[in-house]
Design a protein around this motif. Structure first.
Motif, PDB file in Angstrom:
ATOM      1  N   LYS A  99       0.875  -1.216   0.113  1.00  0.00           N
ATOM      2  CA  LYS A  99       0.039  -0.025   0.057  1.00  0.00           C
ATOM      3  C   LYS A  99       0.877   1.319  -0.089  1.00  0.00           C
ATOM      4  O   LYS A  99       1.923   1.168   0.627  1.00  0.00           O
ATOM      5  N   LEU A 100       0.369   2.360  -0.681  1.00  0.00           N
ATOM      6  CA  LEU A 100       1.058   3.456  -0.667  1.00  0.00           C
ATOM      7  C   LEU A 100       0.584   4.345   0.356  1.00  0.00           C
ATOM      8  O   LEU A 100      -0.757   4.741   0.049  1.00  0.00           O
ATOM      9  N   MET A 101       1.332   4.778   1.278  1.00  0.00           N
ATOM     10  CA  MET A 101       0.656   5.647   2.359  1.00  0.00           C
ATOM     11  C   MET A 101       1.243   7.166   2.229  1.00  0.00           C
ATOM     12  O   MET A 101       2.250   7.384   2.123  1.00  0.00           O
ATOM     13  N   THR A 102       0.419   8.037   2.884  1.00  0.00           N
ATOM     14  CA  THR A 102       0.742   9.370   3.019  1.00  0.00           C
ATOM     15  C   THR A 102       1.555   9.532   4.060  1.00  0.00           C
ATOM     16  O   THR A 102       1.607   8.562   5.181  1.00  0.00           O
ATOM     17  N   TYR A 103       2.244  10.629   4.433  1.00  0.00           N
ATOM     18  CA  TYR A 103       2.714  10.958   5.747  1.00  0.00           C
ATOM     19  C   TYR A 103       1.739  11.110   6.864  1.00  0.00           C
ATOM     20  O   TYR A 103       1.893  10.096   7.845  1.00  0.00           O
ATOM     21  N   GLY A 104       0.414  11.413   6.715  1.00  0.00           N
ATOM     22  CA  GLY A 104      -0.369  11.406   7.790  1.00  0.00           C
ATOM     23  C   GLY A 104      -0.987   9.830   8.158  1.00  0.00           C
ATOM     24  O   GLY A 104      -0.962   9.493   9.206  1.00  0.00           O
TER      25      GLY A 104
ATOM     26  N   MET B 284       2.460   8.736  15.777  1.00  0.00           N
ATOM     27  CA  MET B 284       3.602   9.898  15.864  1.00  0.00           C
ATOM     28  C   MET B 284       2.972  10.915  14.983  1.00  0.00           C
ATOM     29  O   MET B 284       2.059  10.700  13.970  1.00  0.00           O
ATOM     30  N   SER B 285       3.517  12.186  15.366  1.00  0.00           N
ATOM     31  CA  SER B 285       3.242  13.344  14.429  1.00  0.00           C
ATOM     32  C   SER B 285       3.667  13.232  12.904  1.00  0.00           C
ATOM     33  O   SER B 285       4.675  12.480  12.741  1.00  0.00           O
ATOM     34  N   ASP B 286       2.979  14.000  12.092  1.00  0.00           N
ATOM     35  CA  ASP B 286       3.255  14.079  10.837  1.00  0.00           C
ATOM     36  C   ASP B 286       4.741  14.584  10.670  1.00  0.00           C
ATOM     37  O   ASP B 286       5.395  14.120   9.680  1.00  0.00           O
ATOM     38  N   ARG B 287       5.107  15.547  11.201  1.00  0.00           N
ATOM     39  CA  ARG B 287       6.452  16.214  11.355  1.00  0.00           C
ATOM     40  C   ARG B 287       7.337  15.177  11.607  1.00  0.00           C
ATOM     41  O   ARG B 287       8.457  15.061  11.082  1.00  0.00           O
ATOM     42  N   LYS B 288       7.059  14.347  12.514  1.00  0.00           N
ATOM     43  CA  LYS B 288       8.324  13.113  13.142  1.00  0.00           C
ATOM     44  C   LYS B 288       8.695  12.392  11.585  1.00  0.00           C
ATOM     45  O   LYS B 288       9.550  12.022  11.413  1.00  0.00           O
ATOM     46  N   VAL B 289       7.488  11.908  11.166  1.00  0.00           N
ATOM     47  CA  VAL B 289       7.404  11.111  10.016  1.00  0.00           C
ATOM     48  C   VAL B 289       8.376  11.896   9.087  1.00  0.00           C
ATOM     49  O   VAL B 289       9.210  11.356   8.214  1.00  0.00           O
ATOM     50  N   TRP B 290       8.059  13.143   8.819  1.00  0.00           N
ATOM     51  CA  TRP B 290       8.607  13.897   7.758  1.00  0.00           C
ATOM     52  C   TRP B 290      10.258  13.861   8.071  1.00  0.00           C
ATOM     53  O   TRP B 290      10.878  13.765   7.189  1.00  0.00           O
ATOM     54  N   GLY B 291      10.533  13.956   9.432  1.00  0.00           N
ATOM     55  CA  GLY B 291      11.833  14.077   9.731  1.00  0.00           C
ATOM     56  C   GLY B 291      12.630  12.838   9.583  1.00  0.00           C
ATOM     57  O   GLY B 291      13.973  12.598   9.193  1.00  0.00           O
ATOM     58  N   LEU B 292      11.968  11.651   9.724  1.00  0.00           N
ATOM     59  CA  LEU B 292      12.522  10.115   9.427  1.00  0.00           C
ATOM     60  C   LEU B 292      12.625  10.099   7.966  1.00  0.00           C
ATOM     61  O   LEU B 292      13.895   9.203   7.690  1.00  0.00           O
ATOM     62  N   VAL B 293      11.926  10.686   7.167  1.00  0.00           N
ATOM     63  CA  VAL B 293      12.272  10.479   5.590  1.00  0.00           C
ATOM     64  C   VAL B 293      13.151  11.738   5.196  1.00  0.00           C
ATOM     65  O   VAL B 293      14.129  10.979   4.478  1.00  0.00           O
ATOM     66  N   ASN B 294      13.155  12.842   5.614  1.00  0.00           N
ATOM     67  CA  ASN B 294      14.050  13.891   4.976  1.00  0.00           C
ATOM     68  C   ASN B 294      15.267  14.288   5.821  1.00  0.00           C
ATOM     69  O   ASN B 294      16.252  14.585   5.396  1.00  0.00           O
ATOM     70  N   GLU B 295      15.314  14.171   7.040  1.00  0.00           N
ATOM     71  CA  GLU B 295      16.362  14.417   8.052  1.00  0.00           C
ATOM     72  C   GLU B 295      17.056  13.208   8.283  1.00  0.00           C
ATOM     73  O   GLU B 295      18.610  13.073   8.248  1.00  0.00           O
ATOM     74  N   LYS B 296      16.557  12.285   8.924  1.00  0.00           N
ATOM     75  CA  LYS B 296      17.497  11.019   9.151  1.00  0.00           C
ATOM     76  C   LYS B 296      17.566   9.987   8.103  1.00  0.00           C
ATOM     77  O   LYS B 296      18.472   9.091   8.082  1.00  0.00           O
ATOM     78  N   LYS B 297      16.748  10.149   7.082  1.00  0.00           N
ATOM     79  CA  LYS B 297      16.877   9.074   6.071  1.00  0.00           C
ATOM     80  C   LYS B 297      16.805   7.369   6.310  1.00  0.00           C
ATOM     81  O   LYS B 297      17.039   6.584   5.877  1.00  0.00           O
ATOM     82  N   THR B 298      15.756   7.362   7.392  1.00  0.00           N
ATOM     83  CA  THR B 298      15.304   6.189   8.111  1.00  0.00           C
ATOM     84  C   THR B 298      14.423   5.521   7.323  1.00  0.00           C
ATOM     85  O   THR B 298      14.127   4.452   7.161  1.00  0.00           O
ATOM     86  N   LEU B 299      13.519   6.377   6.871  1.00  0.00           N
ATOM     87  CA  LEU B 299      12.165   5.758   6.024  1.00  0.00           C
ATOM     88  C   LEU B 299      12.420   6.194   4.527  1.00  0.00           C
ATOM     89  O   LEU B 299      12.889   7.224   4.545  1.00  0.00           O
ATOM     90  N   GLU B 300      12.412   5.490   3.526  1.00  0.00           N
ATOM     91  CA  GLU B 300      12.470   5.953   2.190  1.00  0.00           C
ATOM     92  C   GLU B 300      11.249   6.018   1.546  1.00  0.00           C
ATOM     93  O   GLU B 300      10.258   5.379   1.838  1.00  0.00           O
TER      94      GLU B 300
END
Length: 64
Positions: free
Chosen positions: A8-13, A21-37
């Protein structure tokens, strides 16, 4: 499908709600920590359910 699992393709939300967790935390995992692709679908950014499960597995003791 990957290993019998529907992808399934999922949005940040959606990811944020699933991981409680917050949308902002997910954004950080993708864009800052590069933990989620994430992938781009047109102008939208999506995270696959397989990627979310991989992330959760990495959090378990003895995970990735």
């Amino acid at each position: 499908m990957v290993s019998g699992m529907e992808v399934k393709l999922m949005t940040y939300g959606e990811v944020a709600a699933y991981l409680q967790m917050s949308d902002r935390k997910v954004w950080g995992l993708v864009n800052e920590k590069k933990t989620l692709e994430a992938i781009r679908v047109g102008r939208q950014v999506r995270i696959t359910s397989v990627e979310v499960e991989r992330y959760l597995e990495s959090l378990r003791p003895g995970g990735e």
